[in-house]
Write an enzyme that holds these catalytic residues in place. Structure first.
Site, PDB file in Angstrom:
ATOM      1  CB  SER A 184      -0.970  -0.005   1.184  1.00  0.00           C
ATOM      2  OG  SER A 184      -0.288  -0.259   2.389  1.00  0.00           O
ATOM      3  CG  HIS A 212      -3.632  -0.622  -2.452  1.00  0.00           C
ATOM      4  ND1 HIS A 212      -4.124   0.650  -2.316  1.00  0.00           N
ATOM      5  CD2 HIS A 212      -3.354  -1.050  -1.195  1.00  0.00           C
ATOM      6  CE1 HIS A 212      -4.124   1.000  -1.048  1.00  0.00           C
ATOM      7  NE2 HIS A 212      -3.659  -0.017  -0.338  1.00  0.00           N
ATOM      8  CE  LYS A 247      -7.580   1.228   0.646  1.00  0.00           C
ATOM      9  NZ  LYS A 247      -7.183   0.208   1.595  1.00  0.00           N
TER      10      LYS A 247
HETATM   11  C1  PLP Z   1      -7.088   0.214   3.104  1.00  0.00           C
HETATM   12  C2  PLP Z   1      -6.483  -1.096   3.439  1.00  0.00           C
HETATM   13  C3  PLP Z   1      -7.093  -1.963   4.347  1.00  0.00           C
HETATM   14  C4  PLP Z   1      -8.243  -1.536   5.220  1.00  0.00           C
HETATM   15  O1  PLP Z   1      -9.432  -1.519   4.531  1.00  0.00           O
HETATM   16  P1  PLP Z   1     -10.618  -0.574   5.054  1.00  0.00           P
HETATM   17  O2  PLP Z   1     -11.783  -1.063   4.293  1.00  0.00           O
HETATM   18  O3  PLP Z   1     -10.206   0.818   4.723  1.00  0.00           O
HETATM   19  O4  PLP Z   1     -10.752  -0.800   6.525  1.00  0.00           O
HETATM   20  C5  PLP Z   1      -6.578  -3.230   4.479  1.00  0.00           C
HETATM   21  N1  PLP Z   1      -5.474  -3.615   3.792  1.00  0.00           N
HETATM   22  C6  PLP Z   1      -4.832  -2.787   2.957  1.00  0.00           C
HETATM   23  C7  PLP Z   1      -3.613  -3.267   2.245  1.00  0.00           C
HETATM   24  C8  PLP Z   1      -5.304  -1.497   2.761  1.00  0.00           C
HETATM   25  O5  PLP Z   1      -4.664  -0.666   1.949  1.00  0.00           O
END
Ligand code: PLP
Length: 406
Positions: A184, A212, A247
């Protein structure tokens, strides 16, 4: 020296001041969408390079319409845990669609990615079991590992030889390997077939977090596991595929998919699933629509690919003397490592003064000394948008090298 405080609560202001002195104080900005990749940030128009809305779907009218319709049909709240009264028809339908979309036997839909990982890891391994974790894994994988009480083996980022050695040395019968698929804060993609081959050799289960990659990578955006050719008939029961839906999918929530028996196990054992209110059905309905849009969004993925290429070739032309370092990445996450917290904040501030919003990511999110700009690209960015950022970085870099020489 100050006299010792009477209560530890009296120390909080001084501890906050310490955070400020270390340039680690975080501030929230109040944002409103302003069209494309633009936002009103604390009332000021800004061009944003910090959203994980990689396909520009978060503001899509079809998603808003799906949520509006669902609100009429189902109301707003889900009313309970999925195991009691909260498993709405919309949520049930979404789980089927998610499993079909990622070409795996079964899926479980959660209200958040953080809760998914902190819940499913302790459901899979515990005291006496072994967990193997990439050093750059997302915080919620790390927290899930800690909660599990399994013995944690942290291996250097993407170092599969180190992972192999740790797996070979482990006497534990139950082994779980956890890894981001796309990291990330760096944007690089792990070698999934090689990781899975190791898991097969050592009878380990692999939990892949594709927050991602989902929506962006693979045929029709089906994710990094599909891109690796490891779904459908080629799916392995050793892989639990997890992805978030706030995302590229543009909504909120997350899911985990894989072998039907494993998913049933998670349904029975995951405390963050069992003891929490189910996601509102309107979100599930918006997500069903989002899956349709993602599958048909080759144009958006192409646009995103063009912006990534444009940014990388532009950054390659920055003066070497400035000492910035662009990490290797083919994804929407592009990390420009600046070094110190102070220097990274200075670049962020100078970009902000020009109406460009690029977040400086500092420890503990990234290792000390690698504070960076995390440039998140989206299909909503135009070539002109990326050009504006490149020009501003170019000017800042030229200023830095001049200062360094005088
Ligand atoms: C954003 C993210 C999460 C958390 O997800 P949310 O739905 O925002 O709680 C978990 N793992 C990774 C790699 C992330 O980038």
């Amino acid at each position: 020296m100050n006299a010792p405080a009477a209560s530890w609560l009296d120390e909080i202001p001084a501890r906050l001041a310490d955070i400020g002195r270390a340039h680690l104080l975080r501030r929230r900005r109040v944002v409103q969408p302003a069209g494309g990749a633009r936002l009103l940030v604390d009332g000021q128009p800004m061009l944003a390079f910090c959203s994980n809305d990689y396909l520009g779907l978060a503001g899509h009218p079809a998603l808003a319409e799906a949520a509006r319709e669902a609100t009429h049909r189902f109301g707003v709240g889900s009313g309970g845990s999925p195991l009691v009264s909260g498993h709405s028809a919309a949520n049930a339908a979404l789980e089927q669609e998610l499993a079909a979309f990622v070409q795996l036997p079964r899926a479980l839909y959660f209200y958040a990615g953080y809760a998914t990982n902190t819940g499913i890891i302790p459901a899979l391994v515990g005291d006496g079991d072994a967990l193997f974790s990439d050093a750059l894994n997302h915080a919620c994988l790390i927290d899930g590992a800690r909660l599990s009480r399994a013995t944690i083996h942290r291996y250097p980022h993407a170092d599969l030889a180190a992972l192999e050695a740790a797996l070979a040395a482990s006497p534990a019968r139950r082994k779980l390997v956890v890894s981001d698929a796309v990291f990330s804060m760096d944007g690089d993609l792990i070698d999934i077939p090689a990781l899975l081959a190791l898991c097969e050799r050592f009878d380990a289960l692999l939990l892949l977090d594709d927050a991602h990659g989902f929506g962006v990578l693979g045929p029709q955006g089906r994710g990094s596991l599909a891109q690796a050719g490891l779904t459908g008939a080629a799916a392995s029961r050793r892989v639990l595929y997890m992805a978030t839906l706030g995302k590229a999918a543009g909504v909120a929530g997350a899911f985990v998919a894989g072998d039907a028996a494993l998913i049933e196990w998670l349904l029975q054992k995951t405390r963050t699933y069992i003891f929490a209110t189910a996601a509102p059905p309107l979100l599930a309905s918006a997500l069903s629509k989002s899956l349709e849009l993602i599958a048909a969004a080759d144009d958006r993925r192409q646009q995103l690919g063009a912006r990534i290429a444009q940014l990388r070739s532009g950054l390659a032309a920055l003066p070497a003397a400035v000492g910035w370092h662009l990490l290797p990445s083919d994804t929407a996450v592009q990390a420009l490592v600046i070094g110190s917290n102070e220097a990274a904040l200075a670049v962020m501030e100078s970009l902000r003064a020009e109406g460009l919003w690029v977040p400086a990511i500092r420890p503990p999110t990234v290792p000390a000394g690698t504070a960076r700009l995390r440039i998140a690209l989206s299909s909503a960015h135009t070539a002109e948008d990326v050009d504006l950022l490149l020009q501003a970085l170019q000017r800042h870099a030229a200023g830095c090298t001049t200062t360094a020489q005088t």
